[in-house]
Scaffold this motif. Structure first.
Motif, PDB file in Angstrom:
ATOM      1  N   ARG A 207       0.836  -1.198   0.000  1.00  0.00           N
ATOM      2  CA  ARG A 207       0.000   0.000   0.000  1.00  0.00           C
ATOM      3  C   ARG A 207       0.877   1.256   0.000  1.00  0.00           C
ATOM      4  O   ARG A 207       1.993   1.256   0.514  1.00  0.00           O
ATOM      5  CB  ARG A 207      -0.931   0.002   1.204  1.00  0.00           C
ATOM      6  CG  ARG A 207      -0.261   0.224   2.550  1.00  0.00           C
ATOM      7  CD  ARG A 207      -1.281   0.086   3.674  1.00  0.00           C
ATOM      8  NE  ARG A 207      -0.698   0.397   4.968  1.00  0.00           N
ATOM      9  CZ  ARG A 207      -0.755   1.599   5.548  1.00  0.00           C
ATOM     10  NH1 ARG A 207      -1.356   2.593   4.927  1.00  0.00           N
ATOM     11  NH2 ARG A 207      -0.229   1.790   6.733  1.00  0.00           N
ATOM     12  N   ALA A 216     -11.315  -0.204  -1.588  1.00  0.00           N
ATOM     13  CA  ALA A 216     -10.176  -0.277  -2.501  1.00  0.00           C
ATOM     14  C   ALA A 216     -10.136   0.937  -3.413  1.00  0.00           C
ATOM     15  O   ALA A 216     -11.163   1.364  -3.949  1.00  0.00           O
ATOM     16  CB  ALA A 216     -10.261  -1.552  -3.341  1.00  0.00           C
ATOM     17  N   TYR A 220      -5.514  -0.294  -6.475  1.00  0.00           N
ATOM     18  CA  TYR A 220      -5.932  -1.699  -6.504  1.00  0.00           C
ATOM     19  C   TYR A 220      -6.489  -2.058  -7.878  1.00  0.00           C
ATOM     20  O   TYR A 220      -6.153  -3.103  -8.452  1.00  0.00           O
ATOM     21  CB  TYR A 220      -6.973  -1.971  -5.422  1.00  0.00           C
ATOM     22  CG  TYR A 220      -7.648  -3.316  -5.577  1.00  0.00           C
ATOM     23  CD1 TYR A 220      -6.974  -4.497  -5.254  1.00  0.00           C
ATOM     24  CD2 TYR A 220      -8.946  -3.415  -6.081  1.00  0.00           C
ATOM     25  CE1 TYR A 220      -7.573  -5.740  -5.421  1.00  0.00           C
ATOM     26  CE2 TYR A 220      -9.557  -4.637  -6.246  1.00  0.00           C
ATOM     27  CZ  TYR A 220      -8.867  -5.809  -5.915  1.00  0.00           C
ATOM     28  OH  TYR A 220      -9.469  -7.022  -6.092  1.00  0.00           O
ATOM     29  N   GLY A 227      -5.103  -4.462  -2.192  1.00  0.00           N
ATOM     30  CA  GLY A 227      -6.467  -4.230  -1.725  1.00  0.00           C
ATOM     31  C   GLY A 227      -6.713  -4.772  -0.336  1.00  0.00           C
ATOM     32  O   GLY A 227      -7.828  -5.187  -0.017  1.00  0.00           O
ATOM     33  N   HIS A 232      -9.282  -7.933   0.366  1.00  0.00           N
ATOM     34  CA  HIS A 232      -8.990  -8.815  -0.757  1.00  0.00           C
ATOM     35  C   HIS A 232      -7.869  -9.800  -0.420  1.00  0.00           C
ATOM     36  O   HIS A 232      -7.778 -10.864  -1.039  1.00  0.00           O
ATOM     37  CB  HIS A 232      -8.631  -7.999  -1.993  1.00  0.00           C
ATOM     38  CG  HIS A 232      -9.774  -7.203  -2.527  1.00  0.00           C
ATOM     39  ND1 HIS A 232     -10.848  -7.779  -3.168  1.00  0.00           N
ATOM     40  CD2 HIS A 232     -10.042  -5.865  -2.481  1.00  0.00           C
ATOM     41  CE1 HIS A 232     -11.709  -6.844  -3.515  1.00  0.00           C
ATOM     42  NE2 HIS A 232     -11.248  -5.663  -3.111  1.00  0.00           N
TER      43      HIS A 232
END
Length: 410
Positions: A207, A216, A220, A227, A232
């Protein structure tokens, strides 16, 4: 004050940094070069046309040098010394958030990869003008030298030597998420550093958001982030990928280059030739950059590397792994052999602050020396006589500078 007489033969044809000072011992300018002699010659033969050069050379009373192993080390050492001493004629690199940064994985529950700049506040606090004078041949060094000579002659050491430097107040402890987990570098090229951040972040889908969103984001949907914010992947799966990213960076250039080659080939297969060419350009930069350097490392506390010659001692001082001072001092070994080394260290730390670790080329009685250097309420000093590895290389750096000092004085 008479004009400074530049004598080229006194300076090495090796990589390193040069420190220009005025007659009060104040550092005016710090520079670096892969050939110190040639670079200094340009200041005095008119080849350097910068406007401030005449004013600088008019103030110079002394030029000291620190010889290093390669140009990579000279760049890093110059960067650190400028930030520590903030010389008036150095316009660039004074800000702490400039120059050569590390890469750091934050200690957040879901780590990010960011650029990190070393905190040099404690080093600056410890190295005032008096400390600068001591480090590169000023009045305080002469006082210490006189005290050592008097001791060698059998006289009792006087109290007029250099006083222990004032300790810096510890910086406030940052929040857990702001503390460094792992650091890699430093990286000389900021463009390459940013390219590595982009590559590793995208490759491991780390991230980039400072605050974790509730759903998200575009990263993503572009396939650049895992995500994790939207579930996810699990938090543990994310941390595992972050550990893999750290392992890749810790593995050094060879592993990183291999991963970047794979990514370059993937770009080429997708006909993304511009991205493949961009990746290849940064691979070439990494392949040309020497990995090994010893002037700025991730080491806690303070260290002094002490190399004993027959008639001189060279001492390199490190704070949090950063070389910030180097001095060569005459001494007399006489017939005492290694016992003279112990006596030198005992006398030195009567007048100067004791480091957390002493890395010495030789000592006589480690147990006796450790007891003599013990301070009430402080942990015992670590005394190391390395036979291999980086600490041995630090002593090698001292030896090279001692040899160069003797050559320049011959």
């Amino acid at each position: 004050m008479p004009a400074f007489l530049f004598e080229p033969a006194r300076y090495p044809e090796q990589p390193g940094v040069y420190i220009m000072k005025n007659n009060e011992g104040r550092i005016l300018y710090v520079g670096k070069s892969k050939c110190i002699r040639d670079r200094l010659r340009a200041y005095f033969n008119g080849a350097d046309k910068r406007r401030r050069i005449p004013a600088l050379t008019a103030e110079i009373a002394e030029i000291s040098v620190i010889v290093v192993n390669n140009e990579h080390e000279s760049l890093i050492l110059e960067n650190n010394l400028i930030k520590i001493h903030k010389p008036p004629y150095n316009r660039a690199l004074k800000k702490d958030n400039s120059g050569y940064a590390y890469l750091q994985l934050t200690r957040e529950p879901l780590p990010r990869l960011i650029a990190h700049y070393r905190d040099r506040r404690a080093v600056r606090e410890e190295t005032g003008e008096a400390a600068s004078a001591r480090s590169f041949g000023g009045a305080a060094e002469r006082e210490l030298r006189l005290a050592l000579e008097q001791t060698a002659a059998g006289a009792e050491a006087r109290d007029g030597g250099a006083r222990p430097p004032k300790r810096a107040e510890p910086a406030p402890t940052p929040a857990l998420e702001d503390q460094p987990a792992e650091r890699f570098g430093p990286f000389i090229s900021s463009r390459f550093r940013e390219a590595v951040i982009a590559f590793v972040t995208e490759h491991y889908k780390l991230r980039t958001c400072v605050t974790l969103p509730k759903r998200a984001c575009l990263e993503y949907h572009l396939g650049k982030c895992s995500g994790v914010c939207a579930g996810h992947i699990s938090h543990e799966e994310y941390r595992e990928t972050a550990r893999a990213a750290a392992k890749l960076l810790a593995g050094g250039g060879e592993r990183l280059v291999g991963a970047m080659y794979s990514q370059m080939e993937a770009y080429a297969e997708r006909l993304a030739f511009e991205k493949a060419e961009h990746m290849l350009r940064h691979i070439r930069i990494l392949e040309r950059t020497p990995e090994r350097q010893i002037v700025d490392t991730e080491t806690d506390g303070t260290q002094e590397a002490v190399y004993f010659g027959e008639s001189d001692v060279c001492i390199a001082q490190f704070h949090e792994g950063m070389l910030h001072r180097l001095e060569c001092i005459p001494w007399s070994r006489g017939e005492e052999g290694a016992a003279a080394c112990d006596r030198f260290l005992m006398e030195r730390y009567k007048t100067l602050s004791r480091p957390d670790e002493i890395i010495a080329s030789e000592i006589g009685d480690a147990r006796l020396l450790r007891a003599a250097l013990r301070r009430r309420g402080q942990p015992a000093v670590r005394i190391t006589v390395p036979q291999r590895g980086m600490k041995r290389d630090l002593l090698g750096l001292c030896r090279r500078n001692l040899e160069e000092t003797k050559r320049s004085q011959a």
